[in-house]
Design a protein around this motif. Structure first.
Motif, PDB file in Angstrom:
ATOM      1  N   ASP A  91       0.815  -1.217   0.000  1.00  0.00           N
ATOM      2  CA  ASP A  91       0.000   0.000   0.000  1.00  0.00           C
ATOM      3  C   ASP A  91       0.848   1.266   0.000  1.00  0.00           C
ATOM      4  O   ASP A  91       0.358   2.342  -0.328  1.00  0.00           O
ATOM      5  CB  ASP A  91      -0.963   0.001   1.196  1.00  0.00           C
ATOM      6  CG  ASP A  91      -2.048  -1.066   1.039  1.00  0.00           C
ATOM      7  OD1 ASP A  91      -2.410  -1.380  -0.111  1.00  0.00           O
ATOM      8  OD2 ASP A  91      -2.516  -1.587   2.064  1.00  0.00           O
ATOM      9  N   GLN A  92       2.115   1.152   0.356  1.00  0.00           N
ATOM     10  CA  GLN A  92       3.017   2.312   0.344  1.00  0.00           C
ATOM     11  C   GLN A  92       3.603   2.565  -1.043  1.00  0.00           C
ATOM     12  O   GLN A  92       4.180   3.612  -1.287  1.00  0.00           O
ATOM     13  CB  GLN A  92       4.143   2.125   1.351  1.00  0.00           C
ATOM     14  CG  GLN A  92       3.647   2.078   2.780  1.00  0.00           C
ATOM     15  CD  GLN A  92       4.761   1.795   3.767  1.00  0.00           C
ATOM     16  OE1 GLN A  92       5.929   1.809   3.429  1.00  0.00           O
ATOM     17  NE2 GLN A  92       4.376   1.529   5.005  1.00  0.00           N
ATOM     18  N   TYR A  93       3.465   1.590  -1.940  1.00  0.00           N
ATOM     19  CA  TYR A  93       3.979   1.746  -3.298  1.00  0.00           C
ATOM     20  C   TYR A  93       3.109   2.753  -4.043  1.00  0.00           C
ATOM     21  O   TYR A  93       1.884   2.640  -4.055  1.00  0.00           O
ATOM     22  CB  TYR A  93       3.985   0.394  -4.032  1.00  0.00           C
ATOM     23  CG  TYR A  93       4.363   0.499  -5.486  1.00  0.00           C
ATOM     24  CD1 TYR A  93       5.689   0.657  -5.860  1.00  0.00           C
ATOM     25  CD2 TYR A  93       3.393   0.457  -6.476  1.00  0.00           C
ATOM     26  CE1 TYR A  93       6.044   0.765  -7.190  1.00  0.00           C
ATOM     27  CE2 TYR A  93       3.736   0.560  -7.813  1.00  0.00           C
ATOM     28  CZ  TYR A  93       5.059   0.719  -8.164  1.00  0.00           C
ATOM     29  OH  TYR A  93       5.410   0.834  -9.485  1.00  0.00           O
ATOM     30  N   LYS A  94       3.751   3.740  -4.647  1.00  0.00           N
ATOM     31  CA  LYS A  94       3.019   4.775  -5.374  1.00  0.00           C
ATOM     32  C   LYS A  94       2.760   4.309  -6.801  1.00  0.00           C
ATOM     33  O   LYS A  94       3.691   3.960  -7.533  1.00  0.00           O
ATOM     34  CB  LYS A  94       3.820   6.075  -5.386  1.00  0.00           C
ATOM     35  CG  LYS A  94       3.933   6.683  -4.013  1.00  0.00           C
ATOM     36  CD  LYS A  94       4.673   7.998  -4.048  1.00  0.00           C
ATOM     37  CE  LYS A  94       4.693   8.551  -2.644  1.00  0.00           C
ATOM     38  NZ  LYS A  94       5.962   9.004  -2.207  1.00  0.00           N
ATOM     39  N   SER A  95       1.515   4.294  -7.198  1.00  0.00           N
ATOM     40  CA  SER A  95       1.152   3.873  -8.551  1.00  0.00           C
ATOM     41  C   SER A  95       1.938   4.684  -9.572  1.00  0.00           C
ATOM     42  O   SER A  95       2.068   5.898  -9.449  1.00  0.00           O
ATOM     43  CB  SER A  95      -0.350   4.064  -8.792  1.00  0.00           C
ATOM     44  OG  SER A  95      -1.082   3.223  -7.949  1.00  0.00           O
ATOM     45  N   GLY A  96       2.447   3.987 -10.556  1.00  0.00           N
ATOM     46  CA  GLY A  96       3.201   4.650 -11.613  1.00  0.00           C
ATOM     47  C   GLY A  96       4.689   4.760 -11.335  1.00  0.00           C
ATOM     48  O   GLY A  96       5.468   5.080 -12.223  1.00  0.00           O
ATOM     49  N   ALA A  97       5.102   4.487 -10.098  1.00  0.00           N
ATOM     50  CA  ALA A  97       6.533   4.536  -9.768  1.00  0.00           C
ATOM     51  C   ALA A  97       7.223   3.335 -10.415  1.00  0.00           C
ATOM     52  O   ALA A  97       6.573   2.404 -10.888  1.00  0.00           O
ATOM     53  CB  ALA A  97       6.725   4.520  -8.262  1.00  0.00           C
TER      54      ALA A  97
END
Length: 182
Positions: free
Chosen positions: A72-78
């Motif tokens: 959930d800490q992963y930023k979409s598009g990163a």
């Protein structure tokens, strides 16, 4: 790079982003695909630090578990390669540093009775009595029972870092005082 390579790389990246969204929804059916698409980058990030193939594979397992825990800490598009490789790299650095400290501590403990030999159980009890209860327990479990610090942490219900700190503090205390006891 030619256009086909660029398009292929883009499709792979899109596939990885889709799988990450599935993983966020606790849908793990595509996890194997995700693993196969990212494992090489993660492995090389780890092996460059620990220089041990078996240990690198162990850390890889921890890396993917941690990734799923913190998805959930992963930023979409990163960049997913960078994100998961960073997790693996940090775990590898922590493992490397922990092993470095443990090797030094174990060498120190083996050299403590350098002037005089510990001749009987009474001498061992005198040495252990220099320590407080937690220190005594950690040293006994590690040195005498040959348990790993991770196992000791579970037994004592303390964080691994705390157990390592207690052990290192105990070793320093013994190094300073053992000559007075024997």
């Amino acid at each position: 790079m030619d256009l086909d390579c660029i398009l292929s790389a883009r499709r792979v990246m899109d596939q990885i982003h889709e799988i990450i969204e599935e993983l966020r929804q606790k849908d793990y059916k595509s996890f194997d695909t995700f693993y196969n698409l990212t494992k090489n980058q993660v492995f090389y990030a780890i092996i460059n630090i620990v220089k041990d193939k078996d240990l690198a594979h162990d850390i890889m397992q921890d890396t993917y578990i941690k990734f799923l825990e913190k998805i959930d800490q992963y930023k979409s598009g990163a960049n997913p390669y960078a994100y998961i490789s960073m997790i693996g790299r940090n775990l590898a650095i922590n493992t490397y540093n922990r092993q470095k400290r443990l090797i030094k501590s174990d060498e120190l403990l083996e050299s403590i009775p350098a002037d005089k030999e510990v001749e009987n159980d009474e001498d061992i009890f005198k040495i252990l009595n220099l320590l407080n209860d937690d220190e005594k327990e950690v040293v006994t479990l590690h040195v005498i029972n040959d348990l790993k610090f991770k196992e000791i942490a579970k037994i004592m219900e303390k964080p691994l870092g705390t157990v390592l700190w207690i052990y290192n503090k105990a070793i320093k205390k013994l190094k300073d005082k053992v000559g007075d006891v024997l």
